[in-house]
Design a protein around this motif. Structure first.
Motif, PDB file in Angstrom:
ATOM      1  N   ALA A  28       0.866  -1.176   0.000  1.00 32.39           N
ATOM      2  CA  ALA A  28       0.000   0.000   0.000  1.00 32.39           C
ATOM      3  C   ALA A  28       0.901   1.222   0.000  1.00 32.39           C
ATOM      4  O   ALA A  28       1.952   1.222   0.650  1.00 32.39           O
ATOM      5  N   PHE A  29       0.476   2.227  -0.710  1.00 34.05           N
ATOM      6  CA  PHE A  29       1.384   3.334  -0.971  1.00 34.05           C
ATOM      7  C   PHE A  29       0.713   4.689  -0.792  1.00 34.05           C
ATOM      8  O   PHE A  29      -0.515   4.804  -0.812  1.00 34.05           O
ATOM      9  N   GLU A  30       1.561   5.667  -0.705  1.00 29.00           N
ATOM     10  CA  GLU A  30       1.088   7.042  -0.615  1.00 29.00           C
ATOM     11  C   GLU A  30       0.516   7.468  -1.963  1.00 29.00           C
ATOM     12  O   GLU A  30       1.050   7.121  -3.011  1.00 29.00           O
ATOM     13  N   ALA A  31      -0.548   8.209  -1.930  1.00 30.53           N
ATOM     14  CA  ALA A  31      -1.152   8.686  -3.174  1.00 30.53           C
ATOM     15  C   ALA A  31      -0.548  10.020  -3.563  1.00 30.53           C
ATOM     16  O   ALA A  31      -0.565  10.963  -2.786  1.00 30.53           O
ATOM     17  N   ILE A  32       0.011  10.058  -4.733  1.00 25.76           N
ATOM     18  CA  ILE A  32       0.537  11.322  -5.246  1.00 25.76           C
ATOM     19  C   ILE A  32       0.125  11.449  -6.701  1.00 25.76           C
ATOM     20  O   ILE A  32      -0.316  10.490  -7.319  1.00 25.76           O
ATOM     21  N   ALA A  33       0.315  12.610  -7.236  1.00 30.49           N
ATOM     22  CA  ALA A  33      -0.108  12.839  -8.609  1.00 30.49           C
ATOM     23  C   ALA A  33       0.820  12.140  -9.585  1.00 30.49           C
ATOM     24  O   ALA A  33       2.007  11.975  -9.335  1.00 30.49           O
ATOM     25  N   ALA A  34       0.246  11.732 -10.691  1.00 23.11           N
ATOM     26  CA  ALA A  34       1.046  11.084 -11.722  1.00 23.11           C
ATOM     27  C   ALA A  34       1.900  12.117 -12.442  1.00 23.11           C
ATOM     28  O   ALA A  34       1.471  13.240 -12.678  1.00 23.11           O
ATOM     29  N   ASP A  35       3.111  11.728 -12.757  1.00 17.16           N
ATOM     30  CA  ASP A  35       3.974  12.558 -13.583  1.00 17.16           C
ATOM     31  C   ASP A  35       4.917  11.623 -14.329  1.00 17.16           C
ATOM     32  O   ASP A  35       4.750  10.402 -14.305  1.00 17.16           O
TER      33      ASP A  35
END
Lengths: 227, 428
Positions: free
Chosen positions: A29-36
């Motif tokens: 499970a991971f931190e949600a960040i914006a795609a780039d």
């Protein structure tokens, strides 16, 4: 999927199952960040309740003393910037041959992977948005020479040469084929020469040809050789 | 401990048990031998595991996940030590998810403890010298006497882990030692006529054998450990051999036979395929048959009567005084075990690695080398992992199936698994 496409911080655990062959189940499970560009598989929602999760199931079989077959399946799901659920799914296959005799003289690797990305419209079923895959074959000609060939296809995808007249990226189908030759004079260094040719059905550049020279030199203590 | 599980790859120590016997307290040697094998087979049947195979070259064992699976439930792992397996075991051990056999745990055994390690690098160690081992030459299993040390060490460790059977382990180690002593006497007699003769191995993995039997090493076919020879180097080495009267090249099956044959051909000598690891060539199923074959191959090549891979004239003679291998400075007086040949840094390195730091390279080695050394040093100082890798953490691997001597098998309480080599076709 996790190490190359999904790099957000998180927690991951891998379990070697009790099956008689090598069978590893990985979940994270991971931190949600914006795609780039650096995080192409992130889905873009920074909602605090968005915790993308990843799973990978890897199975490896010894076909014989010299050859192994590896099969893997991957999934990644999370909420996107559009607040919908998105998912990426993949499958991979690797057949690797390391000869018993002159193991550092010959050998080959046949590898292929398929990956697709899609979303779940509200209340709807999964809709594929992008997909692609590759197949490659690497052959060891001698202790110091490797040669390889690779083919790949991506649909509804954009690459750096797929642009319109204004320079804006456009999506389409792109096929690329490449051949490479590597000279590895020692375990610690290699020079790779690769030529690739690509065709795209969108943008102002229908084809793209590239010549790549890569020099790699490893320093430090003798590293373990990943299989 | 309910069970012992030894995971070992096949090196020089391998399969000793078949000859040195897992002799039980009742002295039923043959029965015990068969029971050891039976125990392995029963374990295999019960757990549906196959013997580990495909392990050939100690430096380059493929770190297959199936190896990890095989030691998932092991109680003991015996490593060869000295970082011989640094190229693969650091992946295999953690991959097994077995805390009992990780370096530092009770179940991790470094078989090299107690062995007199040769060719320990002095001064700076860097890749400019090739693929060297910072802890010293790890091919100690090419000396039969070292296997006695290993047997005693394993007996001690097994006794601590399994005190109930300590007497058996001690007895088995003693039996192994006795047989090895008898065999060594025979091998030394066979090699006695060739004391002082020079040979050229492909890789610097013959120093222990040479030391034991009084041979001299005259360079290696590799210019540096792990670096394949260039055509120029082959020519240079062959010329030096010719001048010095060195006519025998030895190589293991996993090395480049063509280069060895070419060197031998140009030197007017012969190239001999040998096995320093059990199973390396047919008929080397245990340490005793391995040394039988190894000694007879080397002696045969040196005598000119047998061995070799071509029809070239054979023969031997001591290396001509003062004629060094290519790139070497003139030899200086030193113990016979060093010989006029190379060290781990290759023939272009200084004359005696053990007495001089890295910077004492030959003046003929060119100017680029010190620069590369400095580069590595600087980057290490900037935070890269140190070259002096600590003992144990990366030194993993293989101690063969010497455990068969020491395990009281057949009682279903001991489980063992051995990595074995498949018979391989002869070099063409």
């Amino acid at each position: 999927m996790a190490t190359e496409g999904f790099k957000a911080a998180g927690l991951e655990a891998a379990w070697l199952t009790p099956l008689p062959w090598y069978s590893e189940l990985t979940g994270g499970a991971f931190e949600a960040i914006a795609a780039d560009d650096e995080h192409p598989l992130d889905f873009g929602s920074a909602r605090h309740d968005n915790v993308p999760f990843l799973g990978h199931f890897k199975n490896l079989f010894d076909v014989n003393d010299e050859t192994t077959l590896e099969l893997g399946q991957s999934l990644l799901q999370g909420r996107g910037a559009d607040d919908r659920w998105h998912g990426s799914y993949g499958a991979d296959l690797t057949v690797r041959n390391v000869p018993a005799r002159n193991s550092n003289q010959h050998g080959w690797i046949l590898q292929g992977e398929y990956l697709q990305k899609g979303s779940y419209p509200d209340g709807g079923s999964y809709v594929r948005e992008q997909d692609g895959g590759y197949a490659s074959f690497q052959y060891r000609l001698s202790q110091v020479w490797w040669a390889g060939i690779r083919g790949e296809r991506a649909r509804q995808s954009a690459t750096d040469f797929m642009v319109d007249e204004t320079g804006a990226a456009v999506a389409g189908t792109v096929d690329r084929g490449s051949v490479n030759l590597a000279w590895a004079p020692s375990e610690f260094s290699f020079i790779r020469l690769e030529y690739s040719h690509a065709k795209a059905d969108a943008g102002i550049h229908p084809t793209d040809d590239r010549l790549l020279v890569q020099l790699s030199y490893t320093i430090g203590y003798h590293p373990a050789h990943a299989y | 401990m309910k069970s012992l599980f030894w995971f070992m790859t096949v090196l020089g120590l391998s399969a000793a048990g078949q000859h040195a016997r897992a002799r039980g307290p009742e002295g039923r040697d043959v029965a015990e031998r068969s029971r050891v094998g039976g125990a392995i087979r029963r374990w295999q049947a019960r757990d549906r595991a196959e013997p580990l195979q495909g392990i050939r070259r100690p430096h380059f064992v493929p770190a297959k996940p199936s190896l990890m699976k095989s030691i998932q439930h092991a109680d003991v792992f015996v490593s060869t030590g000295l970082e011989l397996d640094a190229g693969w075991l650091p992946l295999v051990l953690p991959g097994s998810r077995n805390p009992k056999i990780q370096p530092g745990a009770k179940g991790f055994v470094d078989a090299s403890q107690g062995v007199n390690v040769l060719e320990k690098p002095a001064g700076t160690v860097s890749r400019a010298a090739g693929d060297i081992h910072p802890l010293g030459n790890p091919h100690y299993y090419a000396d039969p006497k070292n296997l006695e040390i290993v047997a005693d060490h394993l007996a001690d460790v097994f006794s601590q882990l399994d005190p109930a059977n300590a007497a058996d382990y001690a007895a088995n180690a003693k039996a192994f030692r006795e047989k090895m002593e008898t065999s060594l006497e025979k091998w030394q007699k066979e090699m006695a006529p060739y004391k002082g003769a020079s040979i050229v191995p492909y890789h610097p993995n013959f120093i222990y054998f040479a030391e034991r039997f009084g041979l001299k090493l005259f360079g290696t076919v590799e210019p540096k450990p792990g670096i394949p020879p260039s055509p120029h180097y082959v020519t240079e080495l062959a010329e030096s051999m010719k001048k010095a009267g060195v006519k025998v090249v030895v190589y293991q099956p996993y090395y480049n036979a063509d280069a060895c044959k070419e060197v031998a051909r140009r030197a007017g000598g012969t190239a001999v395929e040998i096995a320093t690891e059990v199973g390396g060539v047919p008929g080397t199923d245990d340490v005793f048959s391995k040394f039988d074959t190894l000694v007879s191959s080397v002696a045969g090549a040196l005598s000119g009567k047998s061995g070799g891979s071509d029809e070239l004239p054979r023969g031997h003679g001591p290396a001509a005084a003062g004629v060094p291998p290519p790139g070497l400075d003139p030899p200086v007086a030193r113990p016979a075990r060093t010989g006029p040949g190379r060290d781990l840094r290759g023939p272009r390195a200084g004359p005696d690695r053990r007495t001089g730091p890295e910077r004492r390279v030959s003046a003929r080695s060119g100017s680029a080398r010190p620069q590369r050394v400095l580069l590595v040093l600087r980057l290490h100082a900037a935070g890269c992992r140190a070259l002096q890798f600590p003992v144990g953490s990366g030194a993993l691997g293989a101690a063969g199936s010497l455990h068969r001597n020491l395990v009281r098998a057949g009682d279903r309480r001991h489980r063992c698994c051995c990595c074995r080599m498949l018979p391989m076709e002869r070099s063409t």
